[in-house]
Design a protein around this motif. Structure first.
Motif, mmCIF file in Angstrom:
data_model
loop_
_atom_site.group_PDB
_atom_site.id
_atom_site.type_symbol
_atom_site.label_atom_id
_atom_site.label_comp_id
_atom_site.label_asym_id
_atom_site.label_seq_id
_atom_site.Cartn_x
_atom_site.Cartn_y
_atom_site.Cartn_z
ATOM 1 N N GLY A 47 11.385 -50.048 -19.760
ATOM 2 C CA GLY A 47 12.154 -49.089 -18.053
ATOM 3 C C GLY A 47 10.794 -48.735 -17.716
ATOM 4 N N GLU A 64 16.968 -43.616 -21.490
ATOM 5 C CA GLU A 64 17.094 -42.157 -21.430
ATOM 6 C C GLU A 64 17.893 -42.310 -20.489
ATOM 7 O OE1 GLU A 64 14.641 -44.733 -21.283
ATOM 8 O OE2 GLU A 64 14.255 -44.706 -22.953
ATOM 9 N N ALA A 109 8.880 -47.077 -20.090
ATOM 10 C CA ALA A 109 9.678 -46.415 -20.596
ATOM 11 C C ALA A 109 10.490 -47.321 -22.014
ATOM 12 C CB ALA A 109 10.893 -45.701 -20.265
ATOM 13 N N ASN A 131 14.233 -53.342 -16.157
ATOM 14 C CA ASN A 131 15.105 -52.630 -15.868
ATOM 15 C C ASN A 131 14.922 -51.570 -14.681
ATOM 16 O OD1 ASN A 131 15.344 -52.145 -18.395
ATOM 17 N ND2 ASN A 131 15.959 -50.327 -17.326
ATOM 18 N N ALA A 141 13.567 -47.500 -14.414
ATOM 19 C CA ALA A 141 14.699 -46.250 -15.812
ATOM 20 C C ALA A 141 15.922 -45.351 -15.513
ATOM 21 C CB ALA A 141 13.586 -45.887 -16.307
ATOM 22 N N LEU A 190 22.164 -48.321 -16.809
ATOM 23 C CA LEU A 190 21.817 -49.075 -18.045
ATOM 24 C C LEU A 190 21.720 -49.862 -19.121
ATOM 25 C CD1 LEU A 190 19.250 -47.420 -16.392
ATOM 26 C CD2 LEU A 190 18.249 -47.370 -18.530
HETATM 27 N N1 HPA Z 1 14.254 -47.627 -21.798
HETATM 28 C C1 HPA Z 1 13.686 -47.747 -22.849
HETATM 29 N N2 HPA Z 1 13.513 -48.910 -23.622
HETATM 30 C C2 HPA Z 1 13.837 -49.717 -22.797
HETATM 31 C C3 HPA Z 1 14.081 -49.874 -22.036
HETATM 32 C C4 HPA Z 1 14.615 -48.538 -21.351
HETATM 33 O O1 HPA Z 1 14.895 -48.487 -19.951
HETATM 34 N N3 HPA Z 1 14.392 -51.408 -20.963
HETATM 35 C C5 HPA Z 1 14.274 -51.852 -22.047
HETATM 36 N N4 HPA Z 1 14.396 -51.099 -23.100
#
Ligand code: HPA
Length: 274
Positions: free
Chosen positions: A117, A195, A211, A237, A239, A247
């Motif tokens: 993220g 998160e 992240a 993406n 975060a 998400l």
């Molecule tokens: N956070 C943690 N792991 C991830 C994310 C995220 O936003 N996107 C892809 N792997």
């Protein structure tokens, strides 16, 4: 769960019995979207994890559980098609078992990639990020417990886990390919829940740019046993809390699929210079 040196040797011996005189130079642990590179090796030999003593299968969606040994960009590589994650219930020693086994098989270099993220508000989803450093506030460490001196010292230096020379190589590769490569700090979260917005705000204050739920244990163990490490994140993406939307795994996989050509070109270019 801890492994003895003999257990690592047993796994390495089994793999050697399957790959003969092939000596891997580079271990590649590829995250969401890049697993297909394993299909592009020539003279490839597949070794399913389930055949290898002490190995655990990967349960993550989209991750096949096998090593593919072969040639890519003129390098002798071992690709982990399917990695293990902490959120699957594996311990750090289980997650990082393969790194030490590959070191015993002669690999001195590692490329590790992940989906992550994007914590930076001034970057966009879809960006590629060179990992310059990491933050792991999770209390556990893959090196906790008895140290195996055959691999490295009790208190390893962690000031250059991601090899400076390889970071330079990655910048040059991105330049040559005309790619915009961000650079930043990856923060490890144990998952599997993404998160919270508050965690992301905290991570930003701490100095993190991305992240994710992987990579850090493998990088720590690789550096401990003297391997050079190159790491990339695909920022699939924004975060949590940055955009006003939840998400989802679909979003991550979609972004990973979209970026796969650029990402694989970058990884291949780096590999050819390693
Ligand atoms: N956070 C943690 N792991 C991830 C994310 C995220 O936003 N996107 C892809 N792997």
């Amino acid at each position: 769960m801890h492994f003895t040196f003999e257990q690592y040797v047993q796994s390495a011996d089994y793999i050697r019995s399957r790959i003969g005189s092939f000596q891997p130079e580079v271990l590649m642990i590829l995250g969401s979207g890049l697993g297909f590179l394993a299909d592009e090796l020539t003279e490839s030999i597949q070794v399913p994890y389930e055949e290898i003593p002490h190995f655990k299968p990967s349960t993550a969606p989209g991750h096949i559980g096998q090593f593919v040994f072969g040639l890519l960009e003129g390098r002798r590589v071992a690709v982990m098609q399917g990695r293990m994650h902490y959120y699957e219930g594996y311990s750090f020693p289980e997650i990082t078992f393969a790194v030490r086994v590959l070191r015993l098989l002669g690999a001195e270099k590692m490329i590790v990639t992940n989906a992550a993220g994007c914590i930076r508000k001034d970057w966009e989803a879809g960006s590629l990020m060179l990992i310059t450093d990491h933050i792991k506030l999770t209390l556990d460490s893959p090196l906790r417990g008895e140290n195996l001196p055959e691999f490295g010292v009790r208190f390893p230096d962690a000031s250059t886990i991601y090899t400076p020379e390889y970071r330079q190589l990655a910048r040059q590769a991105a330049d040559t390919l005309g790619l915009d490569l961000k650079e930043g700090v990856y923060m490890f979260f144990s998952g599997p829940q993404y998160e919270t917005p508050a965690e992301i705000r905290a991570a930003r204050v701490l100095g993190a740019d991305a992240a994710g739920m992987s990579t850090v244990p493998e990088a720590i163990v690789a550096r401990h046993c003297g391997m050079k490490v190159l790491g990339f994140s695909l920022l699939t993406n924004m975060a949590a809390g940055i955009l006003d939307q939840p998400l989802s795994e679909e979003e991550v996989l979609e972004a990973a699929a979209k970026a796969k050509d650029e990402f694989s070109a970058l990884v291949r270019k780096c590999l050819s210079g390693m």
